[in-house]
Design a protein around this motif. Structure first.
Motif, PDB file in Angstrom:
ATOM      1  N   THR A 223      70.119   0.615 -15.651  1.00 54.04           N
ATOM      2  CA  THR A 223      68.771   0.143 -15.949  1.00 54.04           C
ATOM      3  C   THR A 223      68.560   0.316 -17.450  1.00 54.04           C
ATOM      4  O   THR A 223      69.010   1.302 -18.032  1.00 54.04           O
ATOM      5  CB  THR A 223      67.740   0.986 -15.189  1.00 54.04           C
ATOM      6  OG1 THR A 223      67.999   0.849 -13.797  1.00 54.04           O
ATOM      7  CG2 THR A 223      66.316   0.542 -15.492  1.00 54.04           C
ATOM      8  N   ARG A 224      67.911  -0.668 -18.047  1.00 47.74           N
ATOM      9  CA  ARG A 224      67.679  -0.565 -19.498  1.00 47.74           C
ATOM     10  C   ARG A 224      66.250  -0.107 -19.764  1.00 47.74           C
ATOM     11  O   ARG A 224      65.315  -0.625 -19.171  1.00 47.74           O
ATOM     12  CB  ARG A 224      67.893  -1.919 -20.168  1.00 47.74           C
ATOM     13  CG  ARG A 224      69.339  -2.219 -20.466  1.00 47.74           C
ATOM     14  CD  ARG A 224      69.430  -3.308 -21.531  1.00 47.74           C
ATOM     15  NE  ARG A 224      68.611  -4.456 -21.187  1.00 47.74           N
ATOM     16  CZ  ARG A 224      69.096  -5.549 -20.617  1.00 47.74           C
ATOM     17  NH1 ARG A 224      70.386  -5.621 -20.353  1.00 47.74           N
ATOM     18  NH2 ARG A 224      68.307  -6.551 -20.335  1.00 47.74           N
ATOM     19  N   ARG A 226      63.533   0.317 -22.838  1.00 48.03           N
ATOM     20  CA  ARG A 226      63.289   0.001 -24.247  1.00 48.03           C
ATOM     21  C   ARG A 226      62.054   0.773 -24.705  1.00 48.03           C
ATOM     22  O   ARG A 226      60.996   0.677 -24.094  1.00 48.03           O
ATOM     23  CB  ARG A 226      63.078  -1.499 -24.415  1.00 48.03           C
ATOM     24  CG  ARG A 226      62.826  -1.889 -25.859  1.00 48.03           C
ATOM     25  CD  ARG A 226      62.715  -3.373 -25.997  1.00 48.03           C
ATOM     26  NE  ARG A 226      64.022  -3.998 -25.816  1.00 48.03           N
ATOM     27  CZ  ARG A 226      64.287  -5.229 -26.246  1.00 48.03           C
ATOM     28  NH1 ARG A 226      63.364  -5.939 -26.848  1.00 48.03           N
ATOM     29  NH2 ARG A 226      65.476  -5.756 -26.059  1.00 48.03           N
ATOM     30  N   GLU A 252      66.828   1.334 -27.550  1.00 43.27           N
ATOM     31  CA  GLU A 252      67.102   1.094 -26.142  1.00 43.27           C
ATOM     32  C   GLU A 252      68.069   2.149 -25.615  1.00 43.27           C
ATOM     33  O   GLU A 252      69.014   2.537 -26.308  1.00 43.27           O
ATOM     34  CB  GLU A 252      67.733  -0.299 -26.009  1.00 43.27           C
ATOM     35  CG  GLU A 252      67.718  -0.855 -24.618  1.00 43.27           C
ATOM     36  CD  GLU A 252      68.287  -2.265 -24.607  1.00 43.27           C
ATOM     37  OE1 GLU A 252      67.505  -3.212 -24.487  1.00 43.27           O
ATOM     38  OE2 GLU A 252      69.509  -2.407 -24.741  1.00 43.27           O
ATOM     39  N   THR A 254      70.282   3.181 -21.868  1.00 40.96           N
ATOM     40  CA  THR A 254      70.633   2.709 -20.518  1.00 40.96           C
ATOM     41  C   THR A 254      70.914   3.917 -19.642  1.00 40.96           C
ATOM     42  O   THR A 254      71.399   4.938 -20.122  1.00 40.96           O
ATOM     43  CB  THR A 254      71.894   1.825 -20.546  1.00 40.96           C
ATOM     44  OG1 THR A 254      72.932   2.560 -21.192  1.00 40.96           O
ATOM     45  CG2 THR A 254      71.650   0.530 -21.274  1.00 40.96           C
ATOM     46  N   LYS A 260      66.973   7.525 -13.657  1.00 40.27           N
ATOM     47  CA  LYS A 260      65.871   6.819 -14.296  1.00 40.27           C
ATOM     48  C   LYS A 260      64.640   7.724 -14.481  1.00 40.27           C
ATOM     49  O   LYS A 260      64.068   7.801 -15.563  1.00 40.27           O
ATOM     50  CB  LYS A 260      65.520   5.610 -13.424  1.00 40.27           C
ATOM     51  CG  LYS A 260      64.710   4.565 -14.098  1.00 40.27           C
ATOM     52  CD  LYS A 260      64.713   3.283 -13.268  1.00 40.27           C
ATOM     53  CE  LYS A 260      64.105   3.520 -11.908  1.00 40.27           C
ATOM     54  NZ  LYS A 260      64.254   2.356 -11.016  1.00 40.27           N
ATOM     55  N   THR A 280      63.885  -2.470 -17.575  1.00 37.28           N
ATOM     56  CA  THR A 280      64.493  -3.631 -16.948  1.00 37.28           C
ATOM     57  C   THR A 280      65.559  -3.191 -15.957  1.00 37.28           C
ATOM     58  O   THR A 280      66.632  -2.750 -16.365  1.00 37.28           O
ATOM     59  CB  THR A 280      65.161  -4.534 -18.019  1.00 37.28           C
ATOM     60  OG1 THR A 280      64.370  -4.497 -19.198  1.00 37.28           O
ATOM     61  CG2 THR A 280      65.329  -5.948 -17.531  1.00 37.28           C
ATOM     62  N   ASP A 286      72.809 -10.114 -13.780  1.00 38.18           N
ATOM     63  CA  ASP A 286      73.769  -9.074 -14.155  1.00 38.18           C
ATOM     64  C   ASP A 286      74.743  -8.806 -13.019  1.00 38.18           C
ATOM     65  O   ASP A 286      75.941  -8.627 -13.230  1.00 38.18           O
ATOM     66  CB  ASP A 286      73.029  -7.781 -14.506  1.00 38.18           C
ATOM     67  CG  ASP A 286      71.954  -8.027 -15.551  1.00 38.18           C
ATOM     68  OD1 ASP A 286      72.298  -8.564 -16.613  1.00 38.18           O
ATOM     69  OD2 ASP A 286      70.778  -7.721 -15.266  1.00 38.18           O
TER      70      ASP A 286
END
Lengths: 295, 274
Positions: A223-224, A226, A252, A254, A260, A280, A286
């Motif tokens: 999961t990204r 930012r 950013e 990951t 998370k 995201t 992806d």
């Protein structure tokens, strides 16, 4: 309940190249399955084998217990070919009336054409139709006679965004009445929201077949996050968290799905230097890239 | 005859009417038949036959060329057109099998061709009879001409489907149809003529040539029409070859050829992988 479509270890050669290799696939009544793959991955070939239009080398296919190509199987199957066209001299009503008579079911031709939004054009020649209108006419014939199985090859190609919405509404209705729907598509963002299960073909081999969330978990894609921050503190923050600078105001990081929440708590603890966070999760695009490139 | 075959035939007739093919084919037949009837009416007095006989003899020669041509023009894109549009795979996903689809198209094309023949030859025949007289024999010859023209057309409609299936695209099908027409109607006769000249009246000319000739549906058509009527034979000046054969040879050839053609078309259509 038994699956409507059962494909068991189907292989097919075209000349010396193997276009399908030990493909297993099932679709249950009311299920919407997205079949994804590059051009030439074998999607259209697989659909043609289900229709009995082309023979299979090994394996077996059953549609409601019938073999492909038999009259009984064809009566239960509806098909929308990729970018289909019809004879330009006929009107939409005449073309659909022909299909209704061929299918052997009494049909409300006018009602079906209304349903797909062609009521204004039903007595105009198909030669004057736009690509989207021809696609709608193709969809109208799918709805004839309440099929048990619907095979849609790139159904949204040539449709504008509103028409795509309409199309998926109609697909949902089909599924709700118990039709097993197989959609071969490139439009990843659409099938992401509108299907129950996703199968990916790569060079004739099925490389993935599961729900979107199960595929995400299996692939374990990052999961990204930012993070935007005040420009004077950004270098310090990026170093502290271990992120990658994107521009003067954000960086950013990951992380995997299970980390998370930890990451979010860590960032929240940084105080008011952090202005904003956007997250995201891995998307179908992806996942698709992950599965269709994996060797 | 299934309802599904009739549904396809009905739609194909609609298409022929809509794109004016039915009108064009009929117009071609009427114009050519009228032109030949009145341009070729000179020898009535010297041969002692009525004008309808002369007209039938002229139209027989015409029909050898025109019936196959009109038939091929209707049928050449019957399969390849659907392949080009991408609608053949859809059609084949419906319950009718390939035989039913082919038969439906054949019925409609044959009906359109028959209409053009009856109107074309009928108009010219009626005008010839009205202006120059007719008898039972010449009326019979006219009826025979129309019936055999429809049979000859049926052969080439079916062969057109075979070509259309094998060609893969409508453009290729058009080229192959032109070649087919040229071979059956022109080159075959030229080849036989050359062989007869080389042979100089030997066994080939005596016993093989007539059978070879009648094996070609276009020549069988000619022989049937000429051999069946003395008056037409006198007018056309073609008696020798026709009398060398038993009288059943040409009718049998022309009746079997539509079946051969449809069988070939069915085999070729079966090989199409849409």
């Amino acid at each position: 309940m038994d699956s409507t479509l059962i494909i068991k270890s189907v292989s097919k050669f075209r000349g010396k190249t193997q276009v399908l290799q030990d493909v297993d696939l099932t679709v249950a009544p009311g299920e919407r399955l997205a079949l994804l793959g590059h051009n030439g991955a074998g999607k259209s070939t697989l659909i043609k084998t289900i229709l009995g239009l082309t023979s299979i080398g090994r394996g077996s296919i059953q549609i409601c217990g019938e073999s492909p190509g038999t009259s009984a199987a064809r009566q239960r199957t509806a098909f929308l070919p990729e970018s289909v066209s019809f004879h330009p001299a006929l009107t939409g009503r005449e073309q659909l009336t022909l299909f209704a008579r061929l299918s052997g079911f009494p049909a409300d031709v006018q009602g079906l054409l209304d349903r797909v939004g062609l009521s204004d054009a039903l007595d105009r020649r198909i030669g004057t139709y736009s690509k989207g209108m021809r696609q709608r006419l193709g969809l109208a014939q799918v709805l004839l006679g309440k099929p048990k199985l619907a095979l849609l090859d790139e159904p949204t190609s040539g449709l504008d965004p509103i028409s795509r919405q309409d199309l998926y509404t109609i697909i949902d209705e089909l599924a709700a009445q118990g039709t097993a729907v197989l959609i071969a598509s490139h439009a990843l963002t659409e099938v992401e929201a509108r299907t129950d299960r996703i199968a990916i073909l790569r060079k004739g081999i099925k490389v993935a077949d599961n729900t979107l969330s199960a595929l995400s978990a299996e692939a374990d894609l990052p999961t990204r996050l930012r993070i935007s921050a005040h420009s004077d503190k950004i270098d310090q923050l990026a170093q502290q968290v271990g992120g990658r600078r994107i521009n003067g105001a954000s960086f950013e990081i990951t992380c995997s799905a299970d980390q998370k929440m930890d990451e979010l708590r860590r960032i929240a603890a940084l105080g008011d230097a952090v202005v904003d966070i956007s997250m995201t999760p891995p998307r179908l695009e992806d996942l698709y890239r992950h599965y269709s490139r994996k060797d | 005859m299934t309802p599904r075959t009739l549904a396809i035939a009905h739609t194909e007739l609609l298409i022929l009417r809509r794109n004016r093919w039915l009108f064009m084919a009929t117009l071609i037949m009427v114009l050519f038949a009228l032109a030949l009837t009145f341009a070729g009416s000179a020898p009535t007095g010297s041969l002692g036959v009525d004008m309808l006989t002369v007209s039938v003899a002229s139209m027989t020669t015409l029909s050898v060329y025109l019936a196959p041509l009109v038939a091929l023009m209707m049928s050449f894109d019957a399969i390849s057109g659907d392949v080009d549009r991408g609608s053949l795979s859809l059609l084949l996903s419906y319950p009718p099998n390939r035989g039913e689809i082919l038969l439906g198209k054949f019925l409609s094309h044959l009906a359109a061709l028959s209409f053009a023949m009856v109107i074309g030859f009928g108009t010219a025949g009626a005008l010839a009879a009205w202006s120059g007289g007719a008898g039972v024999d010449s009326l019979l010859a006219l009826a025979r001409l129309i019936a055999t023209s429809i049979l000859l057309g049926a052969v080439f409609i079916a062969l057109g489907y075979a070509v259309s299936s094998l060609a893969g695209s409508s453009t290729a099908a058009a080229g192959m149809s032109a070649a087919l027409w040229l071979v059956f109607v022109v080159l075959f006769d030229l080849g036989l003529l050359g062989a007869v000249v080389m042979d100089q009246g030997g066994t080939f000319t005596q016993s093989i040539f007539p059978w070879l000739m009648v094996a070609n549906p276009a020549d069988a058509f000619r022989v049937w029409n000429i051999a069946a009527s003395d008056a037409v034979a006198i007018t056309s000046g073609m008696t020798g070859a026709a009398t060398a054969l038993p009288s059943w040879a040409a009718p049998v050839s022309l009746l079997i050829w539509p079946i051969i053609g449809l069988a070939l078309a069915r085999i070729a259509f079966g090989r199409v992988d849409p």
